[in-house]
Design a protein around this motif. Structure first.
Motif, PDB file in Angstrom:
ATOM      1  N   PHE A 130       0.835  -1.194   0.000  1.00 42.45           N
ATOM      2  CA  PHE A 130       0.000   0.000   0.000  1.00 42.45           C
ATOM      3  C   PHE A 130       0.878   1.254   0.000  1.00 42.45           C
ATOM      4  O   PHE A 130       0.611   2.216  -0.712  1.00 42.45           O
ATOM      5  CB  PHE A 130      -0.930   0.015   1.213  1.00 42.45           C
ATOM      6  CG  PHE A 130      -2.006  -1.040   1.177  1.00 42.45           C
ATOM      7  CD1 PHE A 130      -2.601  -1.409  -0.017  1.00 42.45           C
ATOM      8  CD2 PHE A 130      -2.433  -1.675   2.337  1.00 42.45           C
ATOM      9  CE1 PHE A 130      -3.598  -2.380  -0.064  1.00 42.45           C
ATOM     10  CE2 PHE A 130      -3.421  -2.646   2.312  1.00 42.45           C
ATOM     11  CZ  PHE A 130      -4.003  -3.000   1.110  1.00 42.45           C
ATOM     12  N   HIS A 131       1.932   1.214   0.805  1.00 45.90           N
ATOM     13  CA  HIS A 131       2.844   2.358   0.838  1.00 45.90           C
ATOM     14  C   HIS A 131       3.675   2.427  -0.447  1.00 45.90           C
ATOM     15  O   HIS A 131       4.145   3.512  -0.817  1.00 45.90           O
ATOM     16  CB  HIS A 131       3.723   2.302   2.085  1.00 45.90           C
ATOM     17  CG  HIS A 131       2.993   2.733   3.322  1.00 45.90           C
ATOM     18  ND1 HIS A 131       3.118   3.988   3.861  1.00 45.90           N
ATOM     19  CD2 HIS A 131       2.095   2.079   4.107  1.00 45.90           C
ATOM     20  CE1 HIS A 131       2.342   4.086   4.925  1.00 45.90           C
ATOM     21  NE2 HIS A 131       1.713   2.942   5.102  1.00 45.90           N
ATOM     22  N   ALA A 132       3.865   1.292  -1.107  1.00 45.72           N
ATOM     23  CA  ALA A 132       4.501   1.325  -2.427  1.00 45.72           C
ATOM     24  C   ALA A 132       3.626   2.082  -3.411  1.00 45.72           C
ATOM     25  O   ALA A 132       4.129   2.796  -4.296  1.00 45.72           O
ATOM     26  CB  ALA A 132       4.759  -0.094  -2.940  1.00 45.72           C
ATOM     27  N   ALA A 133       2.312   1.932  -3.272  1.00 50.80           N
ATOM     28  CA  ALA A 133       1.400   2.693  -4.131  1.00 50.80           C
ATOM     29  C   ALA A 133       1.563   4.184  -3.870  1.00 50.80           C
ATOM     30  O   ALA A 133       1.568   4.998  -4.808  1.00 50.80           O
ATOM     31  CB  ALA A 133      -0.042   2.262  -3.891  1.00 50.80           C
ATOM     32  N   PHE A 134       1.717   4.562  -2.595  1.00 54.60           N
ATOM     33  CA  PHE A 134       1.990   5.967  -2.272  1.00 54.60           C
ATOM     34  C   PHE A 134       3.285   6.412  -2.940  1.00 54.60           C
ATOM     35  O   PHE A 134       3.343   7.467  -3.577  1.00 54.60           O
ATOM     36  CB  PHE A 134       2.095   6.136  -0.748  1.00 54.60           C
ATOM     37  CG  PHE A 134       2.526   7.515  -0.315  1.00 54.60           C
ATOM     38  CD1 PHE A 134       1.592   8.500  -0.061  1.00 54.60           C
ATOM     39  CD2 PHE A 134       3.872   7.831  -0.165  1.00 54.60           C
ATOM     40  CE1 PHE A 134       1.985   9.778   0.329  1.00 54.60           C
ATOM     41  CE2 PHE A 134       4.280   9.093   0.219  1.00 54.60           C
ATOM     42  CZ  PHE A 134       3.333  10.074   0.469  1.00 54.60           C
ATOM     43  N   SER A 135       4.345   5.600  -2.799  1.00 52.09           N
ATOM     44  CA  SER A 135       5.632   5.949  -3.390  1.00 52.09           C
ATOM     45  C   SER A 135       5.557   5.983  -4.909  1.00 52.09           C
ATOM     46  O   SER A 135       6.181   6.839  -5.560  1.00 52.09           O
ATOM     47  CB  SER A 135       6.705   4.945  -2.952  1.00 52.09           C
ATOM     48  OG  SER A 135       6.856   4.963  -1.554  1.00 52.09           O
ATOM     49  N   GLY A 136       4.795   5.036  -5.495  1.00 50.71           N
ATOM     50  CA  GLY A 136       4.627   5.040  -6.945  1.00 50.71           C
ATOM     51  C   GLY A 136       3.932   6.299  -7.419  1.00 50.71           C
ATOM     52  O   GLY A 136       4.324   6.902  -8.429  1.00 50.71           O
ATOM     53  N   GLY A 137       2.900   6.719  -6.683  1.00 55.12           N
ATOM     54  CA  GLY A 137       2.233   7.966  -7.015  1.00 55.12           C
ATOM     55  C   GLY A 137       3.174   9.151  -6.880  1.00 55.12           C
ATOM     56  O   GLY A 137       3.174  10.067  -7.711  1.00 55.12           O
TER      57      GLY A 137
END
Length: 406
Positions: A130-137
């Motif tokens: 989920f935090h990877a999604a934040f980082s990806g964004g």
């Protein structure tokens, strides 16, 4: 689950759209590092005021509506900052950043409560992704910022476009969160959203908060200052500074995508200590590097090391379902306070010693987090209810990292 990924990703995109172009805002407003740090501190104050209330707000209106409120506030904030930059008004930008801090605080705590809830019900380590999604964004936001900077597109136009996207996605996506009816049922059994401040008196929760504090500070300092430190310390262009920030975020995103299996194999404490060590080494290399390539290597190590501390803290806070939401709220509050309030203080220090050298102060917090990392050790947990589309059957116990290690 896809809605949780989406809302984390949008949050990162919105945040990085501002962070990657802080040098442009500084130039437009004619502010030095210390003055820009003071302006950023206004946004941090908004978050510090909103964070302790976010869990209580979520208990009253639900996680989905908490994220929606945060999205509206962030949209209004981005528009206000754009207006302030357009008329070159520091007070108007300050008002916008204050609102931005409030909105991001509500949004962040809401998404982390939802993420912890999903993780508990799926029964496996999910928070790093989920935090990877934040980082990806954030990575996409950084690249867009670099591209628009190179094309000399004004930051005001950029922020207005982000505001429109933020409003649309933040209002629609939460309708696919876990049903609010489940929240009411869980609350009846003592598992619900945080309803008070009792978790603030728990020593383990506060130690986990200290672990997250160091991890969040190193990530927040990079978000706000990697681009400007590259410009000021290495004499690069604004677009190259934005790319350096993108390198940091790319490394962090990659580690978050693969971090779950590493945690399940080696356990939180070992992975935390390795991560914090990498973060400290990368930070030092970035500061002392005499050229852009070596600084980029430092940014990679720094980003990789900063990847897992925050999501592991969220997971540790959620180990015991009956108190998970309240503890996630506490740890989120500590982490985001450091994430948002720490970087402006680095800016003040930067006026005296240079912004790159000032980043070394972050190492003290990273070392403290390293020393208390054992507080995040896994605890047995049970799955109250699994999602219909993923995870183990209803009668299967949740597996922790200690269960899966040989």
């Amino acid at each position: 689950m896809l809605a949780t990924y989406a809302i984390f990703g949008l949050n990162g995109l919105v945040f990085a759209s501002w962070a990657a172009r802080i040098p442009a805002a500084s130039t437009t407003l004619g502010l030095g590092s210390g003055q820009m740090g003071g302006l950023l501190l206004v946004g941090a104050i908004g978050s510090v005021l909103a964070l302790p209330l976010a869990g209580i707000i979520a208990a009253r209106v639900g996680t989905a509506n908490t994220v929606r409120i945060g999205g509206v506030a962030a949209t209004v904030a981005a528009s206000t900052v754009a207006l302030g930059l357009g008329v070159v008004s520091v007070p108007v930008v300050a008002i916008g950043l204050f609102l931005f801090g409030c909105g991001i605080a509500l949004w962040d705590v809401g998404q982390n409560i939802e993420g912890a809830d999903v993780e508990r019900r799926v029964g496996r380590t999910m928070m790093p992704r989920f935090h990877a999604a934040f980082s990806g964004g954030a990575f996409v936001g950084a690249l867009v910022g670099a591209g628009l900077s190179a094309l000399q597109v004004s930051l005001s136009v950029h922020l207005v476009a982000i505001a429109i996207l933020s409003l649309a996605v933040s209002q629609w996506t939460p309708r696919h969160f876990l049903p609010e009816a489940h929240d009411a049922a869980a609350a009846a059994h003592g598992e619900g959203r945080p309803r008070g401040f009792g978790a603030w008196g728990e020593p383990r929760t506060l130690l986990i908060g200290l672990v997250v504090l160091g991890a969040a500070l190193t990530e927040g300092a990079a978000n706000d200052w990697v681009a400007k430190a590259s410009v000021d310390g290495l004499g690069t262009s604004e677009s190259t500074g934005a790319i350096m920030f993108a390198v940091f975020v790319a490394a962090m995103t990659a580690l978050r995508f693969v971090g779950g299996p590493l945690i399940d194999r080696f356990g939180r404490v070992r992975v935390l200590q390795a991560s914090l060590g990498s973060s400290l080494a990368g930070l030092v290399l970035f500061v002392v590097a005499p050229n852009v390539p070596l600084a980029a290597v430092g940014a990679i190590l720094w980003g990789a090391g900063a990847a897992l501390g925050f999501p592991m803290g969220m997971s540790a806070a959620a180990d015991e379902p009956e108190r998970a939401a309240a503890r996630v709220s506490v740890v989120s509050t500590i982490g985001y306070t450091a994430f948002l309030a720490g970087p402006p203080l680095i800016g003040f220090l930067g006026d005296a010693v240079g912004i790159r050298n000032a980043l070394l102060a972050v190492g003290v917090a990273v070392l403290a987090s390293f020393l208390v990392a054992p507080a995040a050790r896994e605890r047995p947990a049970t799955v109250v209810r699994t999602l219909s589309d993923a995870g183990p059957p209803d009668d299967a116990p949740m597996r922790t990292a200690s269960d899966q290690r040989p």
